[in-house]
Design a protein around this motif. Structure first.
Motif, mmCIF file in Angstrom:
data_model
loop_
_atom_site.group_PDB
_atom_site.id
_atom_site.type_symbol
_atom_site.label_atom_id
_atom_site.label_comp_id
_atom_site.label_asym_id
_atom_site.label_seq_id
_atom_site.Cartn_x
_atom_site.Cartn_y
_atom_site.Cartn_z
ATOM 1 N N ALA E 335 0.834 -1.196 0.000
ATOM 2 C CA ALA E 335 0.000 0.000 0.000
ATOM 3 C C ALA E 335 0.868 1.246 0.000
ATOM 4 O O ALA E 335 0.648 2.204 -0.753
ATOM 5 C CB ALA E 335 -0.911 -0.024 1.235
ATOM 6 N N PHE E 339 0.931 4.534 -2.527
ATOM 7 C CA PHE E 339 0.689 5.951 -2.262
ATOM 8 C C PHE E 339 1.957 6.766 -2.151
ATOM 9 O O PHE E 339 1.983 7.930 -2.488
ATOM 10 C CB PHE E 339 -0.271 6.178 -1.069
ATOM 11 C CG PHE E 339 0.176 5.637 0.274
ATOM 12 C CD1 PHE E 339 1.230 6.203 0.965
ATOM 13 C CD2 PHE E 339 -0.524 4.579 0.869
ATOM 14 C CE1 PHE E 339 1.598 5.723 2.207
ATOM 15 C CE2 PHE E 339 -0.144 4.096 2.117
ATOM 16 C CZ PHE E 339 0.926 4.668 2.780
ATOM 17 N N ALA E 383 -4.613 9.020 1.750
ATOM 18 C CA ALA E 383 -4.261 7.630 2.010
ATOM 19 C C ALA E 383 -3.217 7.535 3.107
ATOM 20 O O ALA E 383 -3.371 6.789 4.083
ATOM 21 C CB ALA E 383 -3.744 6.980 0.726
ATOM 22 N N PHE E 390 -9.113 4.638 1.782
ATOM 23 C CA PHE E 390 -7.908 4.436 0.977
ATOM 24 C C PHE E 390 -7.001 3.368 1.577
ATOM 25 O O PHE E 390 -7.114 3.026 2.756
ATOM 26 C CB PHE E 390 -7.158 5.760 0.828
ATOM 27 C CG PHE E 390 -8.002 6.834 0.202
ATOM 28 C CD1 PHE E 390 -8.352 6.739 -1.141
ATOM 29 C CD2 PHE E 390 -8.482 7.893 0.946
ATOM 30 C CE1 PHE E 390 -9.142 7.720 -1.726
ATOM 31 C CE2 PHE E 390 -9.270 8.872 0.361
ATOM 32 C CZ PHE E 390 -9.613 8.786 -0.977
ATOM 33 N N ALA E 391 -6.098 2.903 0.748
ATOM 34 C CA ALA E 391 -5.258 1.761 1.114
ATOM 35 C C ALA E 391 -4.520 2.008 2.428
ATOM 36 O O ALA E 391 -4.333 1.101 3.232
ATOM 37 C CB ALA E 391 -4.256 1.468 0.000
ATOM 38 N N GLY E 392 -4.115 3.264 2.630
ATOM 39 C CA GLY E 392 -3.336 3.571 3.813
ATOM 40 C C GLY E 392 -4.093 3.251 5.088
ATOM 41 O O GLY E 392 -3.527 2.725 6.052
ATOM 42 N N THR E 466 -4.155 3.303 -5.221
ATOM 43 C CA THR E 466 -4.223 3.746 -3.835
ATOM 44 C C THR E 466 -5.667 3.680 -3.334
ATOM 45 O O THR E 466 -5.927 3.311 -2.188
ATOM 46 C CB THR E 466 -3.693 5.184 -3.718
ATOM 47 O OG1 THR E 466 -2.400 5.226 -4.297
ATOM 48 C CG2 THR E 466 -3.633 5.623 -2.273
ATOM 49 N N VAL E 467 -6.542 4.024 -4.217
ATOM 50 C CA VAL E 467 -7.946 4.024 -3.821
ATOM 51 C C VAL E 467 -8.403 2.602 -3.523
ATOM 52 O O VAL E 467 -9.013 2.336 -2.487
ATOM 53 C CB VAL E 467 -8.808 4.656 -4.926
ATOM 54 C CG1 VAL E 467 -10.288 4.515 -4.587
ATOM 55 C CG2 VAL E 467 -8.444 6.111 -5.104
ATOM 56 N N GLY E 470 -6.795 -1.102 -0.782
ATOM 57 C CA GLY E 470 -7.222 -1.663 0.489
ATOM 58 C C GLY E 470 -7.859 -3.027 0.368
ATOM 59 O O GLY E 470 -7.807 -3.838 1.302
#
Lengths: 101, 186, 490, 500, 623
Positions: E335, E339, E383, E390-392, E466-467, E470
């Motif tokens: 991830a 990002f 993110a 978001f993935a973060g 990035t979106v 996750g």
């Protein structure tokens, strides 16, 4: 009875020493020669003394040769002294130190 | 003590020769004038000759006087006179620092050591008479001659060479200067 | 009483006779011709005599091979392969020196006849020493050798150093002779004889409870020899004399004196006093250490190449002594091998020094050699090879010489001594290399091209050839030295 | 068993080449041509030998091409040549070095003496590696000094005479110990077998029985000589001066090749002959090696000129080699042998490039340079590859050898290996710093105008780069040749020490 | 599969070699196409390999190429291990690399050393693939060093800038220090287990004593701190921003710096043997995450902020490794790759638009000039700040959840770091895109311009990733997601118990709250830049004076020591002893020369004294 050989040997050794000492301390080449003669005489005396103690003639014969050598040395040596003297007008060996190091 | 063990004449002879030798020798190394030194040398040579006689080397004693005193010292004297170097040498002054002290020590140690070594060996350790016996008395000229011409024959021959080379050398050393002059004049 | 003249094996003393006879012939000729004997004739005479001596050596060798080693003339003279080889080396050195001296005499405009007479006579003394089996004969040989050399050293009338050197040499030489003969006297007293065989026999059959007298005599003899071979601290005369003497004479001294003195030393120490090995070894040990180190390190600070070579020869003397120290067959062979190889090298080196010295024989500063190899590549290369050989570089005889003595010492258990000696060789390398480097430096003075006379060229070429050929292929010389020692008598 | 003639040819070719080169006339560069021809032939021969050797390993005899002729029995002098995997690599390196040194020294093509000395040096070095006899080895070992001496003293820099003298006397003194040691060993051997002839044969002497004390002393004697030659700290001080003052070809020969004589000797003779001494001497030598690594690296950081720089870096590399040689581990020893070769190649590269720069700029002072990568990107790239190999970057030759040394040594002597591992960091530090000072930054003045490597220069370096890469990626053929020989050696000395 | 995997590995090498050998005959465009093409091909192959692996009977496939090093007991084959972990790494490495290669063709357009750049990049990808695909530690080390080297080259790409040159060197040397750890780990493992192949190590690792295992783990950690820029070896990474921005994106954010984490994850069976070792890892990770985050709050250079952010994020990963959450670590790694690459490329786009200006104080208000960069950057910002979906958010949440289960203190530190992260990223975002325009001096009055398509396309793709990133590992579908796929790789680890769902939701809420708190704080402080100076601490800006500390404790003493060695020890002590010997020979010779005075009587005296000594010796001997 004759005195022991040791006495003569010590005498000869002393003579040898005196000759050596003279050689080391006198500056005149001539006298240094004489000192060498003294030493050779000490040797001769030693030979003769041993010749007596060993009851052997060859010691005396050898003295003969030593004398010849002494004579030969003196002949050449004096020649050299003369040669040096002609150049430097001195027989002092202390003046002969051009080469050193 | 001395007299008790050894015959008086022999001791006297020894003392005489020793005196002659030592006085002469010390004279050689201490007098200032070379001529006097030569004379002292003669004295020593006489002393040695006496010692020779005392030890049954009569012939050698004679030779000693003739050759040494008669020829060698004369040669010395001749040269001294010839060169005119009978000046005094300042023997009280020693230019080389410490020379005398070291000489005295060195010689003393050497001579002392030699005597000590000789004494250890009871003054002699060799085998008696390997070559020819020393005949008692003064008549050993024959034996001496025999030894020289047998045992030391080769040495005798070699002395011939030695003398010749000495003569050639002396001639060369003496003649050289004149040769140079000859060249220079030529 | 009938006088029985001892039998004389003439072949045994033939080389001496030839040498001395030639010398006498020259004396006579020069006397008859009133000093007008041409130089060439004199040189040829010397060469012929030395060559004849070598031929005689050949027959001697064969004789020894057939009949074994022998003594003659009342045991005074030895004929063995050791003496044969040693006298061969002396004869060879004389030939080389005569050639160099020939060109030198022409250059210096001196009459070479006397020179040659004296050289022959001295050499006969050295020959005598190699064969002597009696302390008295050794003494006489020593004197013949020395007296001739005294005069030769004084030969150069143009330089005051020559006569100075002669006087120094003479005074000290006389002193040393007196010491030597006093030693002979004491040994006589200790053993009853001056004959080496007899001494050896006596010492072999008697145990001396109190060997003091023998020791004293031996010590004095040893000092006498040490003086002649210039072992430290009895070496002090040698730099001055080497410097003062006419250069060809220096070459002669460096070669024949060493051969003669070492031959005699070996006979005395090994043959006669071999039983006293444990006593003289420590003395030699110290002598060797001093000789090698002092010789090498003092050479480093010299600017005069003759002095430098003097110290170098002191260093070499130390190395040769190593073989004596070993006291074994191997050591003796190594000593012989060393002198065989050293003699031609040193004579050839002094031949070059003679050349560079120029008229008057005075230019011996090392600066004089700057760029020599650039101006005269062959001469420079020859000197470089000779120096490398003295240094002990492999592929020269110098290496094997050092190797041989070191091997004998290590074999005899003297590893430390060998190491010290080798380190001195490393110090010595410094000045050999500095000299060699001067040869190849390009900032030398604009000097004239040095003309290499033919005779000298032959000598140099011979020296270089010997050191290189036997450096690559030492076999024959090794065998010679080895063989010579196997038939070493007594 | 192959014919020993191959090895004899290896000796004769450079010798004949040297004589031929010396005899040709100056102007036309003929001597150079002769020398190149001789060295190409030499390299070809060495490769043939390397190729032939391959079959042999399978038969598990380690010494090949052997022959022995006694030349002089009293001296024990013999012509005795043989090679195993260890010497094989050195033989190839020898042949390679002279060719590259000659190619790199093309500007000296007018000087027959120079190329003759180089070839002569090759002959002697070759002889040392081929010798299977201690005396023969010693003779060749000593002989190498002479050409070196003349090369330095005649064609070196400003202080050449000082450098040459220092080099010679240093090494000469060192080998004094060696000679005495050899003699002692030979006589010890002879005395053990009464009536036997004196021999210096390696195979004979390696069977000599001796006490521990004797072994230690002899080992020390041998080690001193080899430590000087290598050089191993603290006997290295001749090397910076000498490398700096010698002409490029000389520096190449000395650091790439002659230094290996030291480590080779240490392995073959000091370790191989005195296993008993190893127990007590290993820690000592290993410590010296480690000190050498760190010390050399440290001084390489501050040293002012490039050749000295290589000298100090070589000191560090020699430390690694010594570490491997003394470790008693097969892996590390193989690594050490490989590093001898690799370091040789790398150093050739360094000195060639430095030589090229020196030729252009007349200086090797680091402070005189800046930003050379701008005007001379190819040179910079070549230098980078060599440098990275020296750093021990995986994939290049230096890594394999260094890694083997470290991992092998770790198994037997962990702490030394750990400390030495930091030498890896240090290598990166000094090399990158030097690179930065010379090649990075903005080039100005003479630096900006410096010409890039010419085609000739690039081609000279191609073999170096190729070897660096190939030996890094595929060292197997080389390792396969070394390993059995090393195993044999380690096996021989094993009872005395660890064997892992 | 062997062929495909081999090709996957070799494609970048092929690119490297073709550019190296033929580059001088190729145009810039061709180089770009080749360079990008091979990496893209590699990606495709990785995808193929992935699917092949999924359908393969075994999850661990070893591909033998050739025997590399083989001496005695040491056998190091050149062989690949294709397993879930390595293929996952391959996928994201090649994928992101391909994008960044594409981006670079635009970003590096017109550079003098354009070819060289691609040369290095391709070599980098090859090394990275080698690193992840190797089946043994030594081969991994090859890749490990290879990426380090490429990093060195690329950081000092602008070699005529002294700062760039120094930064490259610094990067390399810090990495080298870490390498010592890796080497020692290898030495230890080999000396105990006699193998360096992963699978064999894992089989035999049971025989390791705890002591050795801990040492190995610590050594590996040292290696990881070097490569992954963790305390104490972290401060090369900010300097590495001297390199071109794509390099920062690819190497110093997405791929290379995660190699340390990869190594630790790869060695997880060994890590399992040492509790104290893992604890150390966790602490190092947590502390690094926090420290780097604090520093990031006060940096002025946009790339430096991102660099410290990277360090901080990797700190999270290391923390995750330390607590045994290997899956979470890898998830965050991927991830983060998305990002952070996005953010870097975005910042690159910004810098590109401002003619190379990197100081955030000279930016602001760029929102309207960069229509494509702005939204993508916005996604990246959200993110990393941990804003769902978001993935973060998911990845960081995963990590924090795992940490919470093991160690509350570290969890608290993690949350604090999360606040800081949101804060400094918002600061960066605001300073760059919002507020007043402060860049006119740099652009000489022109409006900044958006970048060409080759640069923006990767931005868009990365933003998209990035979106949706996750979904790789959503908490409620663990078994079919990334973690499940990777699980066999960590099969040797005893998995910790999972927190219940409520707790998970609670923790997620805490994360979101932390993120929002950070965002708001930043917004309130940095709305008006002129009033915000006091929020920049010089202490933090100077990286806690970390460099100064090293300089004072290591650098300067060593330099002094080297100088001392050069000036004193070498010439005067060691050589001094030798030359001293030579001088003393000369001196004593000079002394002896005095004895050689030229006076013959001195000579005679010496003779007598010598004789006296001999006699004395003999007297002593006789007794």
């Amino acid at each position: 009875m004759n005195v022991p050989a040791a006495w003569y040997l010590v005498l000869a050794a002393g003579l040898f020493g005196i000759g050596a000492f003279g050689l080391l301390t006198r500056r005149s080449a001539l006298i240094m020669f004489m000192c060498i003669e003294l030493m050779l005489n000490a040797v001769n005396l030693t030979f003769v003394t041993f010749s007596r103690t060993l009851n052997d003639i060859s010691g005396q014969a050898i003295v003969f040769f030593v004398m010849v050598v002494a004579a030969a040395e003196v002949t050449v040596g004096l020649g050299i002294v003369v040669a040096v003297f002609r150049r430097r007008s001195s027989t002092s060996v202390d003046e002969l130190s051009e080469m050193k190091g | 003590m001395i007299g008790a063990a050894y015959s008086i004449p022999s001791v006297l002879v020894f003392v005489t020769s020793a005196m002659l030798i030592l006085v002469g020798a010390i004279g050689v190394i201490s007098v200032k004038n070379p001529v006097h030194a030569a004379l002292c040398l003669i004295m020593t040579l006489f002393g040695v000759a006496v010692a020779f006689v005392a030890q049954s080397a009569d012939f050698l004693a004679a030779v000693q006087i003739i050759v040494y005193a008669g020829a060698i010292v004369v040669l010395f004297l001749f040269v001294i006179m010839f060169l005119g170097v009978d000046r005094r040498e300042h023997i009280h002054f020693e230019p080389l620092v410490g020379q005398r002290a070291f000489a005295a020590v060195g010689v003393a140690i050497t001579v002392g050591g030699l005597i000590a070594l000789m004494a250890r060996s009871h003054w002699v350790s060799g085998a008696s008479s390997v070559t020819t016996k020393l005949s008692s008395g003064g008549g050993n000229v024959k034996e001496l001659g025999t030894a020289v011409f047998t045992t030391y024959l080769f040495a005798f021959e070699a002395t011939a060479a030695l003398l010749i080379i000495a003569v050639v050398g002396a001639v060369l050393l003496a003649r050289r200067e004149s040769a140079t002059q000859g060249e220079e004049s030529a | 009483m009938k006088l029985v003249i001892p039998s004389i094996h003439y072949l045994a003393i033939l080389p001496v006779l030839i040498f001395f006879g030639a010398a006498l012939a020259l004396v006579l000729a020069s006397a008859l011709a009133r000093g007008k004997v041409p130089l060439g004739v004199a040189t040829l005479t010397v060469i012929a005599a030395a060559a004849a001596s070598i031929v005689a050596n050949y027959f001697q060798w064969r004789c020894v091979a057939k009949a074994g080693a022998s003594v003659t003339i009342a045991h005074a003279v030895v004929l063995d392969d050791f003496s044969v080889v040693a006298s061969g080396v002396i004869a060879l050195s004389v030939i080389m020196t005569a050639l160099v001296a020939h060109d030198w005499a022409i250059r210096e405009r001196v009459s070479g006849v006397e020179f040659h007479i004296l050289a022959l006579a001295s050499a006969s003394g050295a020959l005598l020493m190699t064969q002597a089996n009696d302390l008295i004969v050794i003494f006489l040989g020593l004197e013949i050798l020395s007296i001739g050399l005294y005069v030769l050293v004084a030969f150069d009338r143009h330089r005051s150093t020559s006569s100075e050197a002669a006087l120094k040499y003479f005074l000290l030489g006389g002193f040393a002779s007196a010491i030597f003969i006093y030693g002979a006297a004491l040994v006589y007293g200790a053993t009853g004889s001056t004959n080496l065989s007899t001494i050896s026999y006596f010492l072999g059959t008697n145990v001396l409870l109190h060997p003091g007298l023998l020791y004293a005599g031996g010590a004095l003899l040893l000092v006498g020899f040490a003086f002649k071979i210039a072992a430290v601290p009895f070496h002090l005369w040698s730099p001055d004399v080497y410097q003062g003497a006419p250069t060809p004479v220096t070459g002669l001294m460096a070669s024949i004196v060493k051969v003669g003195a070492f031959a005699a030393l070996i006979r005395v120490l090994i043959s006669a006093l071999g039983t006293q090995l444990d006593t003289w070894r420590p003395i030699l040990w110290i002598l060797i250490v001093l000789t090698t180190l002092v010789g090498a390190s003092l050479a480093v600070v010299q600017r005069n190449v003759k002095r430098m070579l003097a110290y170098s020869s002191i260093n070499h003397a130390g190395f040769i002594l190593l073989g004596v120290w070993a006291g074994t067959i191997r050591g003796t062979a190594a000593t012989l091998f060393y002198v065989i190889t050293y003699a031609p090298i040193v004579v050839a080196t002094f031949a070059i020094v003679t050349l560079i010295g120029g008229v008057g024989d005075e230019h011996h500063s090392i600066e004089r050699y700057q760029g020599l190899a650039r101006r005269q590549p062959w001469l420079g290369a020859a000197l470089a090879v000779l120096l490398l050989s003295q240094l002990g570089a492999p592929l020269t005889t110098g290496f094997y010489a050092k190797f041989a003595v070191l091997a004998s010492v290590v074999d005899a258990g003297g590893g430390a001594l060998a190491l010290i000696a080798l380190i001195s060789a490393a110090i010595a390398a410094f000045f050999y290399l500095r000299w060699a480097m001067a040869l190849y430096s390009d900032d030398g003075p604009e000097a004239d091209r040095i003309v290499v006379p033919r005779a000298t060229a032959v000598v140099i070429g011979f020296g270089v050839a010997v050191t290189l050929v036997f450096g690559i292929w030492p076999g024959p010389l090794v065998t010679l030295a080895q063989h010579a020692t196997v038939l070493f008598t007594p | 068993m192959h014919s020993s003639w191959w090895l004899t040819f290896l000796l004769v070719v450079p010798l004949v080449g040297a004589i031929g080169a010396a005899l040709t006339r100056k102007r036309e560069g003929r001597a150079y041509a002769v020398a190149i021809a001789a060295s190409v032939l030499e390299l070809a021969l060495s490769l043939v030998v390397a190729f032939l050797y391959n079959d042999h390993v399978a038969k598990a005899q380690t010494f090949d091409f052997a022959t022995r002729h006694v030349l002089s029995a009293p001296f024990g002098l013999a012509y005795d040549v043989a090679i195993d995997g260890i010497s094989l690599l050195m033989v190839v390196l020898t042949a390679l070095t002279v060719l590259l040194a000659l190619l790199g020294a093309r500007d000296r093509r007018q000087e027959p003496a120079f190329v003759a000395w180089l070839l002569l040096l090759t002959c002697f070095t070759m002889g040392s590696f081929l010798s299977h006899d201690l005396l023969e080895f010693f003779i060749f070992f000593e002989l190498t000094l002479i050409p070196c001496y003349f090369i330095i003293s005649q064609w070196g820099g400003k202080e050449r005479s000082k450098a040459a003298l220092k080099f010679f006397i240093y090494t000469f003194t060192g080998s004094a110990f060696l000679l005495i040691g050899i003699l002692y060993l030979a006589f010890a051997h002879q005395h053990q077998l009464p009536g036997s002839a004196l021999t210096f044969s390696y195979s004979a002497l390696s069977a000599t029985a001796m006490s521990h004390g004797t072994a230690v002393w002899l080992f020390i004697a041998f080690a001193i000589a080899f430590a000087v030659k290598a050089p191993i700290w603290p006997l290295h001080t001749w090397s910076p001066l000498t490398y700096a003052e010698a002409p490029t070809a000389g520096s190449i020969e000395m650091s790439a090749l002659l230094a290996k004589l030291g480590t080779y000797g240490l392995l073959r003779f000091a370790v191989g002959l005195f296993p008993l001494a190893l127990v007590s001497m290993r820690p000592v030598i290993l410590t010296l090696a480690v000190i050498g690594i760190l010390y050399g690296s440290m001084l390489a950081c501050t040293t002012p000129d490039l050749k000295r720089f290589v000298a100090y870096s070589s000191l560090a590399q020699m430390g690694f080699i010594t570490l491997g040689v003394m470790s008693g581990s097969t892996i590390a020893t193989v690594g050490a042998v490989l590093l001898m070769f690799n370091h040789g190649v790398i150093t050739i590269g360094f000195f060639l490039i430095i030589g090229f720069i020196e030729k252009r700029r007349g200086s090797i002072l680091i402070k005189d340079f800046k930003g050379l990568q701008g005007p001379a990107p190819i040179m910079a790239a070549l230098f980078t590859v060599v440098m990275l190999a020296s750093i021990g970057l995986p994939g290049l030759s230096g890594f394999v050898s260094e890694y083997l040394i470290l991992i092998g040594t770790f198994a037997t002597h962990s702490w030394w290996a750990v400390v030495a591992t930091f030498g890896v960091v240090a290598a990166a530090l000094y090399l990158l710093w030097a690179y930065q000072r010379v090649f990075h930054g903005k080039a100005e003045g003479a630096n900006a105008e410096m010409a890039d490597a010419t085609t000739h220069e690039q081609w000279v370096l191609v073999p170096v780069i190729l070897l660096i890469v190939v030996l890094g990626v595929f060292p197997k053929p080389v390792l396969d040749r070394i390993t059995p020989s090393v195993q044999q050696l380690i096996h021989h000395v094993a009872p005395a020490g660890v064997n892992k | 599969m062997a062929t495909v995997a081999t090709l996957l590995l070799l494609m970048p090498l092929l690119g490297f070699l073709s550019v190296l050998l033929l580059g001088r005959y190729m145009s810039e465009k061709q180089v770009g196409v080749v360079g990008t093409g091979v990496v893209a091909a590699s990606f495709v192959l990785a995808v193929i390999t992935f699917f092949m692996l999924i359908h393969h009977s075994s999850r661990e496939v070893t591909v033998n190429l050739f025997s590399w090093i083989s001496v005695g007991t040491l056998h190091v084959p050149a062989a690949m291990l294709v397993d879930p972990l390595s293929i996952t790494m391959c996928l994201f490495v090649t994928g992101i690399s391909a994008l960044i290669h594409l981006y670079s063709t635009g970003y590096m357009h017109g550079e003098k050393d354009f070819r060289k750049f691609f040369l290095y990049l391709n070599l980098f990808v090859f090394s990275m693939l080698l690193l992840v695909l190797a089946n043994n530690l030594v081969l991994t080390f090859v890749g490990w060093e290879g990426v380090g080297l490429c990093s060195y080259w690329l950081v000092s790409y602008y070699f005529d800038r002294d700062s760039a040159a120094s930064a490259g060197k610094k990067a390399f040397i810090y990495n080298r220090v870490g390498d010592v750890g890796m080497l020692i780990a290898m030495f230890l493992l080999f000396s105990r287990l006699h193998t360096l192949t992963y699978l064999t190590i894992f089989e035999r690792s049971g025989t390791l004593t705890p002591m050795i295992a801990t040492l190995v783990v610590l050594a590996l950690l040292l290696a990881a701190t070097g490569k992954s820029a963790q305390i104490p070896l972290f401060n090369w990474l900010p300097d590495a921003m001297e390199g071109p921005t794509p390099v920062s994106a690819l190497i110093h954010a997405a791929t290379m710096v995660t190699a340390g984490v990869y190594l630790l994850v790869r060695m997880s069976p060994v890590l399992a043997l040492s509790h104290s070792g893992r604890m150390t890892i966790a602490v190092i990770g947590g502390v690094t995450a926090f420290v780097a985050a604090t520093i990031a709050t006060s940096q002025k250079d946009i790339k430096k902020v991102l660099a410290f952010s990277t360090i901080s994020q990797i700190g999270y990963m290391v923390l995750a490794v330390g607590v045994g959450a290997y899956g979470a670590a890898i998830f965050l790694m991927i991830a983060h790759a998305f990002f952070k690459a996005l953010l870097f490329l975005g910042s690159g786009s910004v810098i590109h638009s401002l003619n190379g200006e990197q100081d955030m104080r000279k930016m602001g208000g760029l929102q309207k000039y960069l229509p494509l960069t702005f939204p993508t950057f916005l996604i990246g910002w959200l993110a990393i700040s941990g804003i769902p979906p978001f993935a973060g958010f998911w990845s960081k949440g995963d990590v924090l959840t795992n940490v919470f289960e093991h160690n509350k203190a570290l969890w608290a530190l993690g949350v604090l770091t999360a606040i800081l992260t949101a804060y400094y990223m918002s600061r960066l975002f605001i300073l760059t895109f919002r507020g007043t325009e402060r860049f006119r001096a740099e652009t000489e009055g022109h409006d900044p311009h958006e970048s060409p398509w080759v640069m923006t396309t990767p931005l868009v793709v990365l933003a998209a990733l990035t979106v949706v990133g996750g979904i790789l590992d959503l908490p409620w579908v663990h078994h079919d997601s990334l973690a499940g796929f990777l699980a066999p790789t960590f099969g040797y680890v005893a998995a910790g118990g999972h927190a219940d769902t409520v707790a998970q939701y609670g923790l997620a809420l805490v994360d979101v709250a932390a993120a929002l708190f950070g965002l708001l704080a930043a917004y309130s402080i940095w709305r008006n830049i002129s009033e915000s100076k006091r929020w920049e601490s010089p202490f933090l800006e100077h990286v806690w004076h970390w460099d100064d500390f090293y300089d004072a404790t290591i650098g300067r003493p060593l330099t002094e020591a080297a100088r001392f060695g050069d000036d004193v020890i070498e010439p005067e002590v060691i050589d001094g002893a030798i030359t001293g010997l030579a001088v003393s020979v000369r001196r004593s010779a000079e002394g002896l020369r005095k004895v050689q005075s030229g006076f013959v009587r001195h000579y005679a005296l010496a003779t007598v004294l010598g004789l006296a000594v001999v006699i004395v010796f003999l007297v002593a001997r006789v007794g």
